[in-house]
Design a protein around this motif. Structure first.
Motif, PDB file in Angstrom:
ATOM      1  N   PRO A  90     -20.970  -7.010 -14.168  1.00 35.13           N
ATOM      2  CA  PRO A  90     -19.545  -6.880 -13.815  1.00 35.13           C
ATOM      3  C   PRO A  90     -18.727  -6.216 -14.923  1.00 35.13           C
ATOM      4  N   ARG A  91     -19.059  -6.491 -16.175  1.00 31.48           N
ATOM      5  CA  ARG A  91     -18.346  -5.847 -17.287  1.00 31.48           C
ATOM      6  C   ARG A  91     -18.550  -4.337 -17.266  1.00 31.48           C
ATOM      7  N   GLU A  92     -19.775  -3.925 -17.016  1.00 27.81           N
ATOM      8  CA  GLU A  92     -20.080  -2.489 -16.989  1.00 27.81           C
ATOM      9  C   GLU A  92     -19.355  -1.788 -15.846  1.00 27.81           C
ATOM     10  N   THR A  93     -19.383  -2.382 -14.652  1.00 30.35           N
ATOM     11  CA  THR A  93     -18.688  -1.746 -13.523  1.00 30.35           C
ATOM     12  C   THR A  93     -17.181  -1.717 -13.766  1.00 30.35           C
ATOM     13  N   ASP A  94     -16.648  -2.779 -14.353  1.00 34.43           N
ATOM     14  CA  ASP A  94     -15.220  -2.812 -14.665  1.00 34.43           C
ATOM     15  C   ASP A  94     -14.853  -1.678 -15.618  1.00 34.43           C
ATOM     16  N   ILE A  95     -15.637  -1.488 -16.657  1.00 30.70           N
ATOM     17  CA  ILE A  95     -15.371  -0.423 -17.634  1.00 30.70           C
ATOM     18  C   ILE A  95     -15.441   0.941 -16.962  1.00 30.70           C
ATOM     19  N   MET A  96     -16.488   1.190 -16.192  1.00 27.73           N
ATOM     20  CA  MET A  96     -16.635   2.503 -15.555  1.00 27.73           C
ATOM     21  C   MET A  96     -15.482   2.781 -14.587  1.00 27.73           C
ATOM     22  N   GLU A  97     -15.078   1.771 -13.837  1.00 28.63           N
ATOM     23  CA  GLU A  97     -13.974   1.960 -12.902  1.00 28.63           C
ATOM     24  C   GLU A  97     -12.657   2.197 -13.635  1.00 28.63           C
ATOM     25  N   ARG A  98     -12.443   1.480 -14.742  1.00 29.63           N
ATOM     26  CA  ARG A  98     -11.222   1.695 -15.541  1.00 29.63           C
ATOM     27  C   ARG A  98     -11.172   3.107 -16.110  1.00 29.63           C
ATOM     28  N   VAL A  99     -12.305   3.589 -16.600  1.00 26.44           N
ATOM     29  CA  VAL A  99     -12.355   4.939 -17.168  1.00 26.44           C
ATOM     30  C   VAL A  99     -12.078   5.981 -16.084  1.00 26.44           C
ATOM     31  N   VAL A 100     -12.666   5.808 -14.913  1.00 24.35           N
ATOM     32  CA  VAL A 100     -12.420   6.768 -13.827  1.00 24.35           C
ATOM     33  C   VAL A 100     -10.946   6.734 -13.418  1.00 24.35           C
ATOM     34  N   THR A 101     -10.383   5.550 -13.304  1.00 26.51           N
ATOM     35  CA  THR A 101      -8.973   5.428 -12.928  1.00 26.51           C
ATOM     36  C   THR A 101      -8.066   6.082 -13.971  1.00 26.51           C
ATOM     37  N   ARG A 102      -8.370   5.857 -15.225  1.00 21.99           N
ATOM     38  CA  ARG A 102      -7.517   6.358 -16.308  1.00 21.99           C
ATOM     39  C   ARG A 102      -7.726   7.840 -16.611  1.00 21.99           C
ATOM     40  N   TYR A 103      -8.970   8.316 -16.541  1.00 19.30           N
ATOM     41  CA  TYR A 103      -9.278   9.681 -16.987  1.00 19.30           C
ATOM     42  C   TYR A 103      -9.875  10.596 -15.915  1.00 19.30           C
ATOM     43  N   GLY A 104     -10.226  10.061 -14.763  1.00 23.87           N
ATOM     44  CA  GLY A 104     -10.916  10.843 -13.737  1.00 23.87           C
ATOM     45  C   GLY A 104     -10.145  12.028 -13.208  1.00 23.87           C
ATOM     46  N   HIS A 105      -8.832  12.005 -13.302  1.00 24.76           N
ATOM     47  CA  HIS A 105      -8.033  13.115 -12.786  1.00 24.76           C
ATOM     48  C   HIS A 105      -7.892  14.265 -13.791  1.00 24.76           C
ATOM     49  N   PHE A 106      -8.352  14.064 -15.018  1.00 27.94           N
ATOM     50  CA  PHE A 106      -8.299  15.128 -16.012  1.00 27.94           C
ATOM     51  C   PHE A 106      -9.534  16.020 -15.890  1.00 27.94           C
ATOM     52  N   GLY A 107      -9.328  17.308 -16.044  1.00 30.33           N
ATOM     53  CA  GLY A 107     -10.433  18.252 -15.986  1.00 30.33           C
ATOM     54  C   GLY A 107     -11.311  18.183 -17.225  1.00 30.33           C
ATOM     55  N   GLY A 108     -12.454  18.820 -17.132  1.00 25.42           N
ATOM     56  CA  GLY A 108     -13.403  18.818 -18.233  1.00 25.42           C
ATOM     57  C   GLY A 108     -12.860  19.409 -19.510  1.00 25.42           C
ATOM     58  N   THR A 109     -12.031  20.438 -19.406  1.00 28.49           N
ATOM     59  CA  THR A 109     -11.480  21.083 -20.599  1.00 28.49           C
ATOM     60  C   THR A 109     -10.558  20.130 -21.359  1.00 28.49           C
ATOM     61  N   VAL A 110      -9.727  19.397 -20.635  1.00 27.31           N
ATOM     62  CA  VAL A 110      -8.813  18.440 -21.267  1.00 27.31           C
ATOM     63  C   VAL A 110      -9.610  17.310 -21.922  1.00 27.31           C
ATOM     64  N   LEU A 111     -10.599  16.788 -21.196  1.00 30.84           N
ATOM     65  CA  LEU A 111     -11.422  15.712 -21.742  1.00 30.84           C
ATOM     66  C   LEU A 111     -12.209  16.196 -22.953  1.00 30.84           C
ATOM     67  N   SER A 112     -12.707  17.409 -22.888  1.00 28.43           N
ATOM     68  CA  SER A 112     -13.455  17.975 -24.004  1.00 28.43           C
ATOM     69  C   SER A 112     -12.564  18.117 -25.235  1.00 28.43           C
ATOM     70  N   ALA A 113     -11.358  18.602 -25.052  1.00 25.90           N
ATOM     71  CA  ALA A 113     -10.431  18.749 -26.185  1.00 25.90           C
ATOM     72  C   ALA A 113     -10.157  17.395 -26.836  1.00 25.90           C
ATOM     73  N   ALA A 114     -10.033  16.357 -26.020  1.00 31.10           N
ATOM     74  CA  ALA A 114      -9.762  15.016 -26.566  1.00 31.10           C
ATOM     75  C   ALA A 114     -10.926  14.505 -27.401  1.00 31.10           C
ATOM     76  N   THR A 115     -12.147  14.808 -26.996  1.00 27.45           N
ATOM     77  CA  THR A 115     -13.311  14.309 -27.729  1.00 27.45           C
ATOM     78  C   THR A 115     -13.624  15.149 -28.964  1.00 27.45           C
ATOM     79  N   HIS A 116     -12.930  16.279 -29.139  1.00 25.35           N
ATOM     80  CA  HIS A 116     -13.142  17.178 -30.283  1.00 25.35           C
ATOM     81  C   HIS A 116     -12.112  17.003 -31.393  1.00 25.35           C
ATOM     82  N   ARG A 117     -11.149  16.149 -31.207  1.00 23.82           N
ATOM     83  CA  ARG A 117     -10.105  15.986 -32.221  1.00 23.82           C
ATOM     84  C   ARG A 117     -10.687  15.525 -33.549  1.00 23.82           C
ATOM     85  N   PRO A 118     -10.016  15.881 -34.643  1.00 23.05           N
ATOM     86  CA  PRO A 118     -10.451  15.357 -35.945  1.00 23.05           C
ATOM     87  C   PRO A 118     -10.409  13.828 -35.937  1.00 23.05           C
TER      88      PRO A 118
END
Length: 156
Positions: A90-118
């Motif tokens: 249940p913890r794993e499904t909760d986390i995955m669903e929260r991430v999709v809800t929070r970040y799923g509408h962002f495109g790959g380029t936006v998500l990629s830029a966020a993971t590349h920050r200093p």
């Protein structure tokens, strides 16, 4: 090893696509899987994935997921080849669903830029280790613990 990573990618893909036509690109899926792994480590101190995330030139990559979806190129992914059914906690499904809800509408380029920050786990590993080296779960965990402790947290 890697079966759980592929299953997590399929679970996230299914939640992100919902009842609509597939719209999640490989880059977007890779970043959502990575962020969900980070959230799981940061909140529960447990990995979501069963393989290390690697610091590739274009950001953090889960190798088995990359190999499974790379043939889609920039087209929407409709299925993660090789993904089997998995009994997530249940913890794993909760986390995955929260991430999709929070970040799923962002495109790959936006998500990629966020993971590349200093200061991100990718940038720390990319600067200090060999290229394509594994990003230590401890580094990911510490980063996401700090992120999740902020009142209005966001990986973007």
């Amino acid at each position: 090893m890697t079966a759980k990573s592929l299953a997590a990618a399929q679970y996230i893909l299914d939640r992100a696509n919902g009842a609509q036509a597939p719209s999640v690109t490989p880059m977007q899926l890779l970043k959502l899987v990575y962020i969900a792994h980070g959230y799981m480590l940061g909140q529960h101190g447990e990995p979501l994935l069963d393989e290390p995330v690697q610091a590739w030139r274009y950001g953090p990559v889960v190798p088995s997921v990359y190999r499974a979806v790379k043939s889609y190129r920039s087209a929407p992914v409709d299925v993660v080849p090789g993904a089997l059914r998995w009994s997530f906690s249940p913890r794993e499904t909760d986390i995955m669903e929260r991430v999709v809800t929070r970040y799923g509408h962002f495109g790959g380029t936006v998500l990629s830029a966020a993971t590349h920050r200093p200061g991100t786990p990718w940038s720390i590993t990319w600067q200090q280790a060999e290229k394509n080296d594994s990003i230590a779960d401890e580094v990911i965990e510490g980063f996401y613990q700090r992120l999740l402790s902020q009142p209005t947290h966001s990986a973007l």
